[in-house]
Design an enzyme around this catalytic site. Sequence first.
Site, short mmCIF file in Angstrom:
data_model
loop_
_atom_site.label_atom_id
_atom_site.label_comp_id
_atom_site.label_asym_id
_atom_site.label_seq_id
_atom_site.Cartn_x
_atom_site.Cartn_y
_atom_site.Cartn_z
N SER A 14 0.80 -1.23 0.00
CA SER A 14 0.00 0.00 0.00
C SER A 14 0.83 1.27 0.00
O SER A 14 0.29 2.37 -0.18
CB SER A 14 -0.96 0.01 1.20
OG SER A 14 -0.23 -0.01 2.42
N SER A 138 15.77 -6.67 1.29
CA SER A 138 16.59 -6.38 2.45
C SER A 138 17.04 -4.93 2.35
O SER A 138 16.21 -4.04 2.13
CB SER A 138 17.77 -7.36 2.51
OG SER A 138 18.60 -7.10 3.61
N TYR A 153 17.38 -1.87 13.18
CA TYR A 153 16.96 -2.06 11.80
C TYR A 153 17.98 -2.91 11.04
O TYR A 153 17.62 -3.84 10.31
CB TYR A 153 16.77 -0.72 11.11
CG TYR A 153 16.40 -0.82 9.65
CD1 TYR A 153 15.14 -1.27 9.27
CD2 TYR A 153 17.31 -0.47 8.65
CE1 TYR A 153 14.80 -1.37 7.92
CE2 TYR A 153 16.97 -0.57 7.31
CZ TYR A 153 15.72 -1.02 6.96
OH TYR A 153 15.38 -1.13 5.63
N LYS A 157 17.62 -6.76 9.12
CA LYS A 157 17.98 -7.00 7.73
C LYS A 157 19.14 -7.99 7.61
O LYS A 157 19.20 -8.77 6.65
CB LYS A 157 18.30 -5.67 7.03
CG LYS A 157 17.10 -4.76 6.89
CD LYS A 157 15.94 -5.43 6.13
CE LYS A 157 14.79 -4.49 5.87
NZ LYS A 157 13.70 -5.12 5.10
#
Length: 292
Positions: A14, A138, A153, A157
Amino acid sequence: MSQQSLVFYITGASKGLGKVFTQRLLEKGHKVAATSRDTDQLKSAITNASDDAFLPLKVDLVNEQSVSDSLAAAVAKFGRIDVVINNAGFGIGGTTEEMSDSELRQNFDINFFGLVNVLRNVAPILRKQASGFVLNISSIAGFVGHYPGFGAYCATKFAVDGITEGYAAELQPFGVRVATINPGYFRTDFLRAESFLTTKIKIDAYEAAHKVEEVHRTQVHGNQQGDPAKLLDVILHLVQNTSIENVPLHLFVGPDAHTHAKDKIARLNKDLDTWETLAKSTNHDDVVAKQQ
């Protein structure tokens, strides 16, 4: 895979990269099963989509049954899934000391465990087909982690990159191709408040890290060099022209990602050379004797 129409399953469709991918794939004549936590937002974001080519799905990625049901719905509508793009995710800024347990776990829930729910539940579909391509979005932050205030974060990843390597080896015998896409900065709304959160706790001593975070919000956002539409072109080339023997485990996309990756590889090689003798001195004496 040829230039024929393909069926894509895309998470986080979205907004951000997922929105661009979904819109342009539909324009190119492909079919897309697109997931979002909010289907109303998804439907309003994806314009001019025909019912026969577009399947909006409300999915809670952390809920495995929700993921499984969405994949079943995609197969029921389109008959197959050719390409999975695990795109959903968000960032959180803050140092490790400032990060609460719940904030860290929430980041892992979406960026890693939600992705794994897709990998786990799409595997039997792709094995049965004996074909398919799984692309895990990633980041360069999945390979280079020395960014102050972005450790959480980066960790999510890094985890994505790690499980992708194992998943690729597991699915290769069934004719399924798997890769991570490791982009640098691409111009999306990722750095906006709803996609890039910040820790509730802020410790004054980490002022330098806070400044890095603020620069991303105020200067990097809106000025990223990468064009998401061109990233999709790279992905389509990869999907349509790469044999299973030549699939890259990690595809670093964007000049900045390439530069950062090469810099880290150079540092790793330097460390390997500097510490080689000492690092290789750890075998049992009887093993050393046999080697000599």
